[in-house]
Design a protein around this motif. Structure first.
Motif, PDB file in Angstrom:
ATOM      1  N   MET A 131     -32.540  87.416 -10.180  1.00  0.00           N
ATOM      2  CA  MET A 131     -32.463  86.842  -8.846  1.00  0.00           C
ATOM      3  C   MET A 131     -32.250  87.947  -7.830  1.00  0.00           C
ATOM      4  O   MET A 131     -31.568  88.926  -8.109  1.00  0.00           O
ATOM      5  N   ASN A 132     -32.890  87.797  -6.671  1.00  0.00           N
ATOM      6  CA  ASN A 132     -32.614  88.724  -5.576  1.00  0.00           C
ATOM      7  C   ASN A 132     -32.320  87.925  -4.325  1.00  0.00           C
ATOM      8  O   ASN A 132     -32.720  86.762  -4.200  1.00  0.00           O
ATOM      9  N   THR A 133     -31.596  88.543  -3.415  1.00  0.00           N
ATOM     10  CA  THR A 133     -31.178  87.882  -2.173  1.00  0.00           C
ATOM     11  C   THR A 133     -31.601  88.735  -0.993  1.00  0.00           C
ATOM     12  O   THR A 133     -31.453  89.957  -1.008  1.00  0.00           O
ATOM     13  N   GLN A 134     -32.150  88.061   0.018  1.00  0.00           N
ATOM     14  CA  GLN A 134     -32.481  88.738   1.259  1.00  0.00           C
ATOM     15  C   GLN A 134     -31.908  87.927   2.415  1.00  0.00           C
ATOM     16  O   GLN A 134     -31.540  86.764   2.247  1.00  0.00           O
ATOM     17  N   THR A 135     -31.822  88.540   3.557  1.00  0.00           N
ATOM     18  CA  THR A 135     -31.306  87.859   4.741  1.00  0.00           C
ATOM     19  C   THR A 135     -32.367  87.880   5.818  1.00  0.00           C
ATOM     20  O   THR A 135     -32.957  88.929   6.102  1.00  0.00           O
ATOM     21  N   ILE A 136     -32.625  86.712   6.394  1.00  0.00           N
ATOM     22  CA  ILE A 136     -33.550  86.641   7.514  1.00  0.00           C
ATOM     23  C   ILE A 136     -32.773  86.211   8.760  1.00  0.00           C
ATOM     24  O   ILE A 136     -31.697  85.600   8.657  1.00  0.00           O
ATOM     25  N   ALA A 137     -33.314  86.520   9.909  1.00  0.00           N
ATOM     26  CA  ALA A 137     -32.720  86.064  11.167  1.00  0.00           C
ATOM     27  C   ALA A 137     -33.393  84.758  11.560  1.00  0.00           C
ATOM     28  O   ALA A 137     -34.622  84.679  11.639  1.00  0.00           O
ATOM     29  N   SER A 138     -32.608  83.713  11.790  1.00  0.00           N
ATOM     30  CA  SER A 138     -33.178  82.438  12.193  1.00  0.00           C
ATOM     31  C   SER A 138     -33.569  82.482  13.668  1.00  0.00           C
ATOM     32  O   SER A 138     -33.533  83.519  14.322  1.00  0.00           O
ATOM     33  N   PHE A 139     -33.948  81.331  14.212  1.00  0.00           N
ATOM     34  CA  PHE A 139     -34.480  81.245  15.572  1.00  0.00           C
ATOM     35  C   PHE A 139     -33.531  81.807  16.626  1.00  0.00           C
ATOM     36  O   PHE A 139     -33.961  82.303  17.663  1.00  0.00           O
ATOM     37  N   ASP A 140     -32.230  81.755  16.343  1.00  0.00           N
ATOM     38  CA  ASP A 140     -31.237  82.233  17.310  1.00  0.00           C
ATOM     39  C   ASP A 140     -30.546  83.511  16.849  1.00  0.00           C
ATOM     40  O   ASP A 140     -29.549  83.928  17.428  1.00  0.00           O
ATOM     41  N   GLY A 141     -31.074  84.102  15.793  1.00  0.00           N
ATOM     42  CA  GLY A 141     -30.489  85.330  15.266  1.00  0.00           C
ATOM     43  C   GLY A 141     -29.449  85.129  14.191  1.00  0.00           C
ATOM     44  O   GLY A 141     -28.989  86.108  13.585  1.00  0.00           O
ATOM     45  N   THR A 142     -29.030  83.883  13.923  1.00  0.00           N
ATOM     46  CA  THR A 142     -28.046  83.631  12.858  1.00  0.00           C
ATOM     47  C   THR A 142     -28.614  84.076  11.517  1.00  0.00           C
ATOM     48  O   THR A 142     -29.738  83.707  11.161  1.00  0.00           O
ATOM     49  N   PRO A 143     -27.872  84.874  10.747  1.00  0.00           N
ATOM     50  CA  PRO A 143     -28.389  85.332   9.455  1.00  0.00           C
ATOM     51  C   PRO A 143     -28.394  84.203   8.421  1.00  0.00           C
ATOM     52  O   PRO A 143     -27.401  83.501   8.254  1.00  0.00           O
ATOM     53  N   ILE A 144     -29.525  84.035   7.773  1.00  0.00           N
ATOM     54  CA  ILE A 144     -29.692  83.039   6.716  1.00  0.00           C
ATOM     55  C   ILE A 144     -29.951  83.773   5.411  1.00  0.00           C
ATOM     56  O   ILE A 144     -30.937  84.510   5.281  1.00  0.00           O
ATOM     57  N   ALA A 145     -29.071  83.586   4.437  1.00  0.00           N
ATOM     58  CA  ALA A 145     -29.231  84.199   3.120  1.00  0.00           C
ATOM     59  C   ALA A 145     -30.227  83.383   2.312  1.00  0.00           C
ATOM     60  O   ALA A 145     -30.120  82.162   2.241  1.00  0.00           O
ATOM     61  N   VAL A 146     -31.187  84.070   1.703  1.00  0.00           N
ATOM     62  CA  VAL A 146     -32.217  83.407   0.904  1.00  0.00           C
ATOM     63  C   VAL A 146     -32.218  84.031  -0.485  1.00  0.00           C
ATOM     64  O   VAL A 146     -32.463  85.232  -0.642  1.00  0.00           O
ATOM     65  N   HIS A 147     -31.930  83.216  -1.487  1.00  0.00           N
ATOM     66  CA  HIS A 147     -31.872  83.660  -2.877  1.00  0.00           C
ATOM     67  C   HIS A 147     -33.189  83.281  -3.556  1.00  0.00           C
ATOM     68  O   HIS A 147     -33.678  82.160  -3.395  1.00  0.00           O
ATOM     69  N   ARG A 148     -33.747  84.209  -4.343  1.00  0.00           N
ATOM     70  CA  ARG A 148     -35.063  83.985  -4.944  1.00  0.00           C
ATOM     71  C   ARG A 148     -35.005  84.285  -6.440  1.00  0.00           C
ATOM     72  O   ARG A 148     -34.390  85.280  -6.859  1.00  0.00           O
ATOM     73  N   MET A 149     -35.654  83.430  -7.217  1.00  0.00           N
ATOM     74  CA  MET A 149     -35.683  83.607  -8.664  1.00  0.00           C
ATOM     75  C   MET A 149     -37.049  83.204  -9.190  1.00  0.00           C
ATOM     76  O   MET A 149     -37.559  82.130  -8.860  1.00  0.00           O
ATOM     77  N   GLY A 150     -37.648  84.053 -10.014  1.00  0.00           N
ATOM     78  CA  GLY A 150     -38.925  83.746 -10.634  1.00  0.00           C
ATOM     79  C   GLY A 150     -40.101  84.238  -9.815  1.00  0.00           C
ATOM     80  O   GLY A 150     -39.962  84.756  -8.711  1.00  0.00           O
ATOM     81  N   THR A 151     -41.284  84.091 -10.394  1.00  0.00           N
ATOM     82  CA  THR A 151     -42.532  84.421  -9.715  1.00  0.00           C
ATOM     83  C   THR A 151     -43.495  83.269  -9.930  1.00  0.00           C
ATOM     84  O   THR A 151     -43.439  82.577 -10.945  1.00  0.00           O
TER      85      THR A 151
END
Length: 248
Positions: free
Chosen positions: A1-21
């Motif tokens: 699993m890996n985790t990345q952070t994106i900035a939402s519409f207002d800049g709030t950081p949203i953590a996104v966890h990803r597993m698999g292909t």
């Protein structure tokens, strides 16, 4: 699993966890929970990965590893739908499936009504009454937050408070979020036209009738798995049902 952070519409950081292909599946967790608790801990994400999917699991704002702003202005109407759209845009998701449990299910339904177009949709831990009766449901949880230090065993809010303690919920942020979520008009359910699985615990009616929800949707099937609202998400049967539906 890996985790990345994106900035939402207002800049709030949203953590996104990803597993698999493989084929992307966007999974939205429930209130006071997290991607880890709903999808990873009990093996659902791993089942999806093993079946050739990529499980993409954001933590909602005010939850998990995502931002928990304390300003009311950070929780405008449709805030979670706007976060979902931000995740989809940031990850450039086009052909994907969408799964939501409880509050995540409401968010998934609201996102589709707002124009998000997954190939297939899973609404778990959901009933028809949870769409346009949210204010009553939210009032229960707001009361639990407000009486957090007073609630004892035997109080109807005891389980909610216990779960908040387990998850170390930021109550200021969570309260703002609860106040921001809107009702979903039942007539808008007809706009959810993609194949949909209504998936619910046999003893779960916390969010109303899953049978009525399935009947109201244009192209839906109902599947029950063992458990209550809290326990059904721990059952292997829930992950297996999601994999089977998305693999059809």
């Amino acid at each position: 699993m890996n985790t990345q952070t994106i900035a939402s519409f207002d800049g709030t950081p949203i953590a996104v966890h990803r597993m698999g292909t493989g084929r992307p599946v966007l999974l939205l967790h429930g209130l006071f929970s997290s991607a880890h608790m709903n999808w990873i801990k009990f093996g659902h994400a791993q089942r999806l990965a093993d079946a050739g999917f990529e499980a993409i699991m954001p933590d909602h704002r005010a939850h998990g590893d995502s931002g928990k702003p304390h300003e009311a202005s950070a929780y405008p109407p449709d805030v979670l739908v706007r976060d979902v759209k931000a995740v989809i845009a940031a990850l450039e998701l086009d052909d994907f499936d969408l799964v939501g449990f409880s509050m995540g299910g409401r968010t998934a339904a609201a996102s589709v009504i707002a124009g998000v177009r997954p190939r297939r949709l899973v609404l778990a831990g959901m009933g028809l009454e949870s769409l346009d009766n949210w204010q009553a449901r939210a009032a229960f949880f707001i009361d639990a937050i407000d009486r957090f230090d007073e609630v004892k065993r035997g109080d109807r809010a005891f389980m909610a408070v216990s779960f908040m303690k387990t998850m170390n919920v930021d109550r200021v942020a969570a309260r703002h979020l609860l106040l921001a979520l809107d009702e979903i008009a039942r007539e808008d359910v007809a706009r959810i036209t993609m194949p949909t699985l209504v998936l619910c615990g046999e003893d779960d009616r916390d969010n109303g009738s899953p049978h009525a929800l399935a009947e109201a949707l244009p192209d839906a099937r109902l599947q029950l798995v063992p458990g209550t609202h809290m326990s059904s998400v721990t059952e292997a049967a829930m992950g297996e049902a999601i994999v089977n539906f998305l693999s059809d």
